[in-house]
Write an enzyme that holds these catalytic residues in place. Structure first.
Site, PDB file in Angstrom:
ATOM      1  CD  GLU A  50      25.448  68.592  -8.667  1.00 25.10           C
ATOM      2  OE1 GLU A  50      26.020  67.590  -8.013  1.00 25.10           O
ATOM      3  OE2 GLU A  50      24.530  69.383  -8.345  1.00 25.10           O
ATOM      4  CE  LYS A  83      29.382  61.021 -14.401  1.00 23.53           C
ATOM      5  NZ  LYS A  83      30.445  60.250 -13.835  1.00 23.53           N
ATOM      6  CG  ASP A  98      36.847  60.631 -14.099  1.00 22.12           C
ATOM      7  OD1 ASP A  98      36.235  59.615 -13.432  1.00 22.12           O
ATOM      8  OD2 ASP A  98      37.765  60.672 -15.028  1.00 22.12           O
ATOM      9  CE1 TYR A 131      21.046  62.571  -3.722  1.00 22.17           C
ATOM     10  CE2 TYR A 131      22.099  60.410  -3.565  1.00 22.17           C
ATOM     11  CZ  TYR A 131      20.789  61.103  -3.702  1.00 22.17           C
ATOM     12  OH  TYR A 131      19.663  60.386  -4.032  1.00 22.17           O
ATOM     13  CE  LYS A 166      31.108  59.206 -19.050  1.00 22.64           C
ATOM     14  NZ  LYS A 166      31.588  58.692 -17.963  1.00 22.64           N
ATOM     15  CB  CYS A 208      64.508  41.589 -33.718  1.00 27.27           C
ATOM     16  SG  CYS A 208      64.313  42.056 -32.290  1.00 27.27           S
ATOM     17  CB  CYS A 228      68.396  40.014 -31.480  1.00 25.00           C
ATOM     18  SG  CYS A 228      66.890  39.410 -32.231  1.00 25.00           S
ATOM     19  CB  CYS A 278      61.679  39.213 -32.458  1.00 23.24           C
ATOM     20  SG  CYS A 278      63.391  38.616 -32.168  1.00 23.24           S
ATOM     21  CB  CYS A 333      65.661  38.503 -28.914  1.00 24.77           C
ATOM     22  SG  CYS A 333      65.126  40.377 -29.070  1.00 24.77           S
TER      23      CYS A 333
HETATM   24  S1  IVH Z   1      24.951  62.544  -7.931  1.00 23.70           S
HETATM   25  C1  IVH Z   1      21.786  58.937  -7.341  1.00 23.70           C
HETATM   26  N1  IVH Z   1      26.640  64.351  -8.658  1.00 23.70           N
HETATM   27  O1  IVH Z   1      29.001  59.682 -10.891  1.00 23.70           O
HETATM   28  C2  IVH Z   1      22.937  59.785  -8.032  1.00 23.70           C
HETATM   29  N2  IVH Z   1      27.206  61.957  -8.984  1.00 23.70           N
HETATM   30  O2  IVH Z   1      27.102  57.483 -12.349  1.00 23.70           O
HETATM   31  C3  IVH Z   1      23.830  60.185  -7.077  1.00 23.70           C
HETATM   32  N3  IVH Z   1      29.681  61.658  -9.734  1.00 23.70           N
HETATM   33  O3  IVH Z   1      28.746  57.113  -8.622  1.00 23.70           O
HETATM   34  C4  IVH Z   1      25.071  60.807  -7.658  1.00 23.70           C
HETATM   35  N4  IVH Z   1      30.060  63.980  -9.858  1.00 23.70           N
HETATM   36  O4  IVH Z   1      30.626  58.933  -8.265  1.00 23.70           O
HETATM   37  C5  IVH Z   1      26.501  62.948  -8.613  1.00 23.70           C
HETATM   38  N5  IVH Z   1      27.945  66.050  -9.368  1.00 23.70           N
HETATM   39  C6  IVH Z   1      27.849  64.854  -8.970  1.00 23.70           C
HETATM   40  C7  IVH Z   1      28.937  63.822  -9.303  1.00 23.70           C
HETATM   41  C8  IVH Z   1      28.614  62.371  -9.192  1.00 23.70           C
HETATM   42  C9  IVH Z   1      30.460  62.641 -10.075  1.00 23.70           C
HETATM   43  C10 IVH Z   1      29.817  60.316  -9.913  1.00 23.70           C
HETATM   44  C11 IVH Z   1      29.430  59.363  -8.807  1.00 23.70           C
HETATM   45  C12 IVH Z   1      28.367  58.600  -9.289  1.00 23.70           C
HETATM   46  C13 IVH Z   1      28.620  58.565 -10.842  1.00 23.70           C
HETATM   47  C14 IVH Z   1      27.409  58.356 -11.184  1.00 23.70           C
END
Ligand code: IVH
Length: 665
Positions: free
Chosen positions: A111, A113, A115, A224, A310, A404, A407, A422, A428
């Site tokens: 899935e 991640k 941000d 989750y 990442k 600068c 000035c 400066c 200034c």
């Molecule tokens: S699962 C026990 N799924 O990433 C693990 N986390 O470093 C529960 N995050 O604190 C997290 N997308 O804020 C999970 N698809 C995703 C996520 C996700 C972003 C964030 C979350 C967590 C951090 C983990």
């Protein structure tokens, strides 16, 4: 149908239309029709207060009556994920899982991640009862009222096969579009910009005004589920159930069996994510079976059954057109790259800092070069390389300015420092204006009736030359040509009311080099008034816990300059706070001098911030994590198990709230 029945009907219909609009992105009625129904419901609810429902769709507009957040303990700690950055790490994780499961077959759920900031939502009998931030993983802030304003989060679930009680975790995000618009507004209002959508979302969610939260259009994705009785043994399958109950689940979720499929997923989203309306920074891989998750278990910090991959920071290549130079309030000169505009990670970039002369030299940068830019966590992008093969024949090496730009004074370079300065600090313009801007800033004198543009205007009109001049300004001065009596009055009043700002912030506002918010507070609390501070010797100053030689020397230099002495004398005459208040003096002691104290748990008598302030007022230091040097842990209820274990192992005493209060009595 009677009106009470109509209330229930409207609530149900509005929940459904809300879901279609904010979760499915597929509305079936017009915005106008929606508003019309909402107004009808609001009117009826006002007529029948007994039918109040904390999860009515009308609660989504927020209120400005929120109290401060309560700290609550998480039922299940909120852990983080281990990070990986390349395919090899992913392979290692995959093999570790296979070994851990002793050859048993397993599926991996891939899935996105997200941000943003993580949130934990508790539902009981299909009703949202609580929303809590991650906090330190063990305790978080109860932000339920704010969460209710996020339309992608269901207040009441659909269907009937949800567990009696369960928790959904996910991410709260500010969409790129909202973020850009918000920052544009802030820029126009001369307010500081948010560095990225994550900070903006976090700042918003922690606002004490849920009406403001409602106006910021946050979004949320859930990923989750936790609870004693979840519907199935599969994470993916549970998420699909959750989708039917009304949650917004990641669109790209996929179950796979092989490493190759994982790599394909990563590759696909590494480019496709650029088309998403919200920020993502990687991929999360989870072993799908909950039974297998339990078998794999956790390390101290994160689950063994999941890992984050990442994405590499996005990078763009564009032409460096010109280098300009900025002079800051300390006189430091910063070179800035002006580039051909280029799209990068959700926004358009055209400027990047070049830090200092050494940075330019290390890349042998030329004007006309094609440079690689990356955005880290900050909104200001970085130059990370030069495409030497693309250097045009007429590219010119950059030679750092010698005078600068503001000035004309020849620049100086101090020993051990990378920046050019400066030295003309008294005449200034950007240095003068910068010091005044610092003086009025929120964390200093908090004069919010004026901003940088006003400072610039008054400076140009000769009204102000230093911070003390602000208190001399009259309504007539400001009015000048235009008829702006009302706003002029507001400005003058705003300046006058800053005379109540406490002494420690006055010390910070003076803008003494290297004296930040914390050191200003330490210094103010130690010397208690400006006369004692002005007379302090180098030795007196270095005796203050947290004040080193660099800060001490800078304080001495500041107060030995007659120009500064005069400014301070004038500020005193205008009535600014030049000593700790009686209250502060009474409440302060040195009972905790030399002590490092960790705060953990949930408290009843004071908030965490109040305890932090009490520690500092009594001369102690609040530190984040337990070590051999920790003097004691100030522990409330539900202290985190790992902290407890560590304190016991290192023999660090644990002091209760009541004992602590007696200690400083
Ligand atoms: S699962 C026990 N799924 O990433 C693990 N986390 O470093 C529960 N995050 O604190 C997290 N997308 O804020 C999970 N698809 C995703 C996520 C996700 C972003 C964030 C979350 C967590 C951090 C983990």
């Amino acid at each position: 149908m009677d009106e009470k029945q109509r209330i229930s009907e409207l609530r149900q219909q509005l929940h459904e239309h809300n879901y279609k609009y904010y979760v499915l992105n597929a509305p079936t009625i017009s915005d106008q029709a929606f508003d019309f129904m909402m107004h009808e419901l609001q009117d009826l609810e006002a007529k029948y207060p007994k039918m109040d429902d904390p999860n009515s769709p009308t609660k989504r507009v927020g209120s400005d009556l929120n109290s401060e957040f309560k700290q609550v303990a998480h039922k299940y700690p909120m852990l983080s994920l281990a990070n990986t950055y390349n395919e090899q790490d992913v392979e290692e994780w995959f093999e570790q899982v296979a070994r851990g499961l002793m050859g048993e077959e397993f599926e991996v759920c891939c899935e996105l991640k997200y941000d943003g900031l993580s949130i934990s939502l508790t539902y009981v009998d299909g009703q949202l009862v609580q929303g809590v931030t991650r906090g330190d993983g063990i305790h978080g802030d109860d932000v339920t009222e704010n969460v209710k304003t996020i339309r992608a989060i269901p207040l009441v679930l659909s269907g009937n096969d949800y567990p009696h009680e369960f928790e959904m975790r996910g991410e709260i995000l500010m969409p790129w579009k909202v973020f850009e618009q918000l920052n544009a507004e802030r820029e126009a209002n001369e307010e500081p910009l948010f560095a990225n959508p994550r900070n903006a979302a976090s700042g918003t969610l922690k606002s004490l005004n849920s009406r403001l939260v409602a106006s910021r259009h946050l979004d949320s994705y859930l990923y989750y589920m936790l609870g004693e009785q979840l519907p199935t043994d599969g994470h993916y399958e549970n998420m699909m159930k959750a989708k039917h109950w009304g949650f917004k689940i990641s669109a790209g979720m996929r179950k796979v069996k092989s490493l190759q499929q994982i790599y394909d997923f990563i590759k696909h989203w590494d480019t496709e994510r650029k088309n998403l309306p919200i920020a993502t920074d990687g991929i999360v891989l989870k072993v799908n079976s909950l039974r297998q998750q339990r078998a794999l278990g956790y390390t101290a910090k994160s689950p063994r059954w999941a890992i984050a991959y990442k994405f590499k920071a996005e990078r763009a290549c564009t032409k460096l057109v010109e280098v300009t130079y900025q002079v800051g309030r300390t006189g430091a000169v910063t070179p800035v790259a002006n580039m051909e505009p280029v799209k990068l990670a959700g926004t358009t970039v055209k400027r990047a800092t070049l830090n200092n002369a050494d940075f330019i030299k290390s890349f042998d940068l030329h004007v006309g070069d094609y440079v690689y830019v990356e955005k880290g966590g900050e909104i200001i992008p970085k130059i990370v390389g030069v495409a030497l093969d693309k250097r045009p024949a007429d590219a010119k090496p950059i030679s750092f300015i010698t005078h600068c730009p503001e000035c004309g004074t020849p620049l100086a370079r101090y020993e051990g420092e990378a920046a050019y300065y400066c030295p003309n600090d008294t005449a200034c313009p950007p240095q003068i204006k910068g010091r005044i801007e610092h003086f009025i800033a929120r964390k200093a004198m908090n004069i919010d009736s004026i901003g940088p543009e006003t400072v610039d205007d008054y400076y140009r009109r000769g009204l102000i030359h230093n911070a003390a001049d602000l208190y001399n300004i009259t309504v007539q001065d400001i009015n000048g040509a235009g008829n702006r009596e009302k706003s002029a009055l507001k400005i003058v009043r705003g300046i006058a009311s800053s005379k109540q700002v406490p002494f420690e912030r006055v010390v910070f506002a003076l803008g003494i080099r290297f004296v930040g918010e914390t050191s200003a507070r330490l210094i103010a609390r130690h010397f208690k008034n400006i006369d004692a501070l002005m007379e302090a010797s180098l030795q007196d100053l270095t005796e203050v816990e947290g004040v080193g030689e660099v800060i001490a020397k800078s304080v001495i230099a500041y107060f030995s300059n007659p120009i500064n002495k005069e400014i301070v004398a004038r500020l005193r005459n205008y009535g600014l706070q030049m000593a700790l208040s009686e209250e502060q003096q009474a409440g302060s002691s040195d009972k905790l001098t030399g002590k490092s104290i960790v705060i953990s748990g949930v408290f009843t008598h004071h908030s965490r911030d109040e305890y932090k302030a009490l520690i500092e007022q009594n001369g102690g230091k609040n530190v984040g994590s337990i070590s051999g040097k920790t003097s004691f842990v100030l522990a409330g209820d539900n202290m985190g198990p790992s902290k407890l274990e560590k304190a016991e192992r290192l023999g660090v005493p644990i002091i209760s709230e009541d004992d602590f209060l007696k200690m400083i009595e």
